[in-house]
Design a protein around this motif. Sequence first.
Motif, PDB file in Angstrom:
ATOM      1  N   GLN A 284       0.859  -1.225  -0.102  1.00  0.00           N
ATOM      2  CA  GLN A 284       0.063  -0.140   0.038  1.00  0.00           C
ATOM      3  C   GLN A 284       0.870   1.418   0.192  1.00  0.00           C
ATOM      4  OE1 GLN A 284      -3.236  -0.193  -0.322  1.00  0.00           O
ATOM      5  NE2 GLN A 284      -3.607  -2.149  -0.107  1.00  0.00           N
ATOM      6  N   SER A 285       2.074   1.114  -0.004  1.00  0.00           N
ATOM      7  CA  SER A 285       2.848   2.235  -0.058  1.00  0.00           C
ATOM      8  C   SER A 285       3.462   2.626  -1.458  1.00  0.00           C
ATOM      9  CB  SER A 285       4.077   2.072   0.940  1.00  0.00           C
ATOM     10  OG  SER A 285       4.689   1.092   0.886  1.00  0.00           O
ATOM     11  N   THR A 286       3.856   1.647  -1.903  1.00  0.00           N
ATOM     12  CA  THR A 286       4.740   1.705  -3.315  1.00  0.00           C
ATOM     13  C   THR A 286       3.951   2.665  -4.303  1.00  0.00           C
ATOM     14  OG1 THR A 286       5.640  -0.448  -2.862  1.00  0.00           O
ATOM     15  CG2 THR A 286       6.149   0.624  -5.001  1.00  0.00           C
ATOM     16  N   PRO A 287       2.644   2.200  -4.255  1.00  0.00           N
ATOM     17  CA  PRO A 287       1.682   3.036  -5.483  1.00  0.00           C
ATOM     18  C   PRO A 287       1.718   4.322  -5.162  1.00  0.00           C
ATOM     19  CG  PRO A 287       0.771   0.928  -4.837  1.00  0.00           C
ATOM     20  CD  PRO A 287       1.840   1.268  -3.848  1.00  0.00           C
ATOM     21  N   HIS A 288       1.696   4.903  -4.043  1.00  0.00           N
ATOM     22  CA  HIS A 288       1.303   6.081  -3.287  1.00  0.00           C
ATOM     23  C   HIS A 288       2.260   7.310  -2.987  1.00  0.00           C
ATOM     24  CE1 HIS A 288      -2.563   4.221  -3.823  1.00  0.00           C
ATOM     25  NE2 HIS A 288      -2.079   3.196  -3.007  1.00  0.00           N
ATOM     26  N   MET A 289       3.687   6.704  -2.836  1.00  0.00           N
ATOM     27  CA  MET A 289       4.589   7.542  -2.148  1.00  0.00           C
ATOM     28  C   MET A 289       6.085   7.147  -2.920  1.00  0.00           C
ATOM     29  SD  MET A 289       5.063   6.175   1.396  1.00  0.00           S
ATOM     30  CE  MET A 289       3.362   6.497   1.998  1.00  0.00           C
ATOM     31  N   LYS A 290       7.047   8.250  -2.811  1.00  0.00           N
ATOM     32  CA  LYS A 290       8.055   7.773  -3.195  1.00  0.00           C
ATOM     33  C   LYS A 290       8.882   6.790  -2.165  1.00  0.00           C
ATOM     34  CE  LYS A 290      10.467  10.901  -4.948  1.00  0.00           C
ATOM     35  NZ  LYS A 290      11.284  12.501  -5.360  1.00  0.00           N
ATOM     36  N   VAL A 291       9.468   5.707  -2.679  1.00  0.00           N
ATOM     37  CA  VAL A 291       9.992   4.781  -1.664  1.00  0.00           C
ATOM     38  C   VAL A 291      11.695   4.701  -2.022  1.00  0.00           C
ATOM     39  CG1 VAL A 291      10.179   2.083  -1.221  1.00  0.00           C
ATOM     40  CG2 VAL A 291       7.758   3.466  -1.520  1.00  0.00           C
ATOM     41  N   ASP A 292      12.434   4.700  -0.944  1.00  0.00           N
ATOM     42  CA  ASP A 292      13.617   4.571  -1.162  1.00  0.00           C
ATOM     43  C   ASP A 292      14.413   3.471  -0.234  1.00  0.00           C
ATOM     44  OD1 ASP A 292      16.635   4.897  -1.201  1.00  0.00           O
ATOM     45  OD2 ASP A 292      16.497   6.846  -1.504  1.00  0.00           O
ATOM     46  N   VAL A 293      14.325   2.400  -0.921  1.00  0.00           N
ATOM     47  CA  VAL A 293      14.736   1.214   0.279  1.00  0.00           C
ATOM     48  C   VAL A 293      16.134   1.426   0.762  1.00  0.00           C
ATOM     49  CG1 VAL A 293      13.364  -0.402  -1.021  1.00  0.00           C
ATOM     50  CG2 VAL A 293      15.598  -0.154  -1.853  1.00  0.00           C
ATOM     51  N   GLN A 294      17.004   2.171   0.244  1.00  0.00           N
ATOM     52  CA  GLN A 294      18.293   2.277   0.803  1.00  0.00           C
ATOM     53  C   GLN A 294      18.112   3.451   1.853  1.00  0.00           C
ATOM     54  OE1 GLN A 294      21.985   2.664  -1.707  1.00  0.00           O
ATOM     55  NE2 GLN A 294      20.672   2.412  -3.542  1.00  0.00           N
ATOM     56  N   GLU A 295      17.348   4.395   1.746  1.00  0.00           N
ATOM     57  CA  GLU A 295      17.214   5.452   2.902  1.00  0.00           C
ATOM     58  C   GLU A 295      16.393   4.767   4.060  1.00  0.00           C
ATOM     59  OE1 GLU A 295      14.994   9.820   3.892  1.00  0.00           O
ATOM     60  OE2 GLU A 295      14.775   8.734   1.808  1.00  0.00           O
ATOM     61  N   LEU A 296      15.511   3.798   3.835  1.00  0.00           N
ATOM     62  CA  LEU A 296      14.750   3.301   4.765  1.00  0.00           C
ATOM     63  C   LEU A 296      15.594   2.219   5.413  1.00  0.00           C
ATOM     64  CD1 LEU A 296      11.344   2.420   3.096  1.00  0.00           C
ATOM     65  CD2 LEU A 296      11.765   4.249   4.645  1.00  0.00           C
ATOM     66  N   ASP A 297      16.637   1.684   4.636  1.00  0.00           N
ATOM     67  CA  ASP A 297      17.616   0.443   5.239  1.00  0.00           C
ATOM     68  C   ASP A 297      16.772  -0.596   5.697  1.00  0.00           C
ATOM     69  OD1 ASP A 297      20.125  -0.349   5.763  1.00  0.00           O
ATOM     70  OD2 ASP A 297      19.950   0.550   7.754  1.00  0.00           O
ATOM     71  N   CYS A 298      15.798  -0.872   4.809  1.00  0.00           N
ATOM     72  CA  CYS A 298      14.956  -2.207   5.218  1.00  0.00           C
ATOM     73  C   CYS A 298      15.906  -3.236   4.455  1.00  0.00           C
ATOM     74  CB  CYS A 298      13.604  -2.052   4.479  1.00  0.00           C
ATOM     75  SG  CYS A 298      13.606  -1.657   2.681  1.00  0.00           S
ATOM     76  N   ASP A 299      15.750  -4.530   4.975  1.00  0.00           N
ATOM     77  CA  ASP A 299      16.566  -5.740   4.504  1.00  0.00           C
ATOM     78  C   ASP A 299      15.610  -6.159   3.343  1.00  0.00           C
ATOM     79  OD1 ASP A 299      18.802  -5.764   6.562  1.00  0.00           O
ATOM     80  OD2 ASP A 299      16.999  -5.814   7.925  1.00  0.00           O
ATOM     81  N   PHE A 300      14.429  -6.338   3.402  1.00  0.00           N
ATOM     82  CA  PHE A 300      13.442  -7.040   2.466  1.00  0.00           C
ATOM     83  C   PHE A 300      12.345  -5.996   2.334  1.00  0.00           C
ATOM     84  CE2 PHE A 300      15.475 -10.608   4.703  1.00  0.00           C
ATOM     85  CZ  PHE A 300      15.941 -11.173   3.528  1.00  0.00           C
ATOM     86  N   TYR A 301      12.009  -5.755   1.157  1.00  0.00           N
ATOM     87  CA  TYR A 301      10.833  -4.968   1.014  1.00  0.00           C
ATOM     88  C   TYR A 301       9.850  -5.845  -0.167  1.00  0.00           C
ATOM     89  CZ  TYR A 301       8.318  -0.796  -0.313  1.00  0.00           C
ATOM     90  OH  TYR A 301       7.114   0.189  -0.469  1.00  0.00           O
ATOM     91  N   ALA A 302       8.560  -5.867  -0.010  1.00  0.00           N
ATOM     92  CA  ALA A 302       7.801  -6.646  -0.866  1.00  0.00           C
ATOM     93  C   ALA A 302       6.632  -5.704  -1.568  1.00  0.00           C
ATOM     94  CB  ALA A 302       6.938  -7.746  -0.175  1.00  0.00           C
ATOM     95  N   LEU A 303       6.216  -5.972  -2.712  1.00  0.00           N
ATOM     96  CA  LEU A 303       5.494  -5.174  -3.540  1.00  0.00           C
ATOM     97  C   LEU A 303       4.386  -5.688  -4.523  1.00  0.00           C
ATOM     98  CD1 LEU A 303       6.496  -4.155  -6.736  1.00  0.00           C
ATOM     99  CD2 LEU A 303       8.175  -3.096  -5.175  1.00  0.00           C
TER     100      LEU A 303
END
Length: 408
Positions: A201-220
């Motif tokens: 529910q985040s990827t379609p609606h806002m800018k996502v930067d996985v490096q800035e978030l520093d998440c290990d995994f991200y699903a979309l």
Amino acid sequence: MNTADLRKQFPILHQDVNGHPLVYLDSAATSQKPKRVIDTISHYYEQYNSNVHRGVHTLGNLATDAYEGAREKLARFINAKSTEEVIFTRGTTASINMVAASYARSVCREGDEIVLTPMEHHSNLIPWQQVAQATGAVLKYIPLQKDGSIRVEDAKEIITNRTKIVAVVYVSNVLGVVNPVKELAQIAHQHGAKIIVDGAQSTPHMKVDVQELDCDFYALSGHKMCGPTGIGALYGKKELLESMEPVEFGGEMIDHVDLYESTWKELPWKFEGGTPIIAGAIGLGAAIDFLNEIGMDEIERHEKQITAYAVDQLQTIEGLTIYGPAKDRAGLVTFNLDDVHPHDVATVLDAEGVAVRAGHHCCQPLMRWLEVTATARASFYLYNTEEDVDRLVQALHKAKEYFGHAIG
């Protein structure tokens, strides 16, 4: 962003439903597709339909270039370090299950902790229940505040040195809560844990930067961001993906096969066994181009404006309860009308041409926390307008009048 011109690019929106112009307010379930995406998929099937990676003929090369080109677009879209970190899957559910089955089951032991929130979609809850049952790990939950949000202070207490996994939704599909993922990642890493983010529910609606978030995994999922159904992705940090075993075995994901043992291809292909979702990936690439042209910041701004307007208008309806935070809400509003089941509300709205969702939204534990069995949900996207909200409010007044007479 000129919403009127934008709407022209979505063929499905220009029709009548039950004698009324369609108002589509169910994009959190699946978004509509612009003509560009539809045409791109048709063009693949009509002009260069072929399997990828295997052939040296012209059609095979065209298909491979388009498929891998879509991976490059997605890697840039979420700011992954490289395409090696982007695995195509069937969607968010498949991506989370891949991490649970391959990574989590290999690192979790009896007494280890998996930290979640009560607002998780079933796809980010049941896989972790299965991991816990298989390994002896313990599930722990960050408590919700009265408005459904979570506090970083509570997360600091719940996440400990025994925590191996933190699995959290970025944006709740029921409450519209935007969780502090970056802060949760910092806390998880301080304790040596890894964080998995449900980005449906985040990827379609806002800018996502996985490096800035520093998440290990991200699903979309692609189908929620103007792309086709059946395609999604898992982002994972390269070193973690390299340490994981595949969960599907067969063609395409192998390097060398003997009668008694085999070795795997390098990233990302070791996780993409069999014929991949070629048309879906190419269609997703076209959807990313479309979103980039509009701009994710502009999409987020538009949705916040529409959502704020919707909250204001819905609050004027007597007997209507809105769930979730008053501020910092993503582009959806979940609600109930007093003494009327949300399925009945949705049925009356549909008769007026207004499409909303009704049910538990694959969040039964959250429904119990809200002390309801189900809710109705109106969710907004880049093609929605304030006029759509007005139609929703008018239809809700009709529903209220109808059921008021019926109950009376």
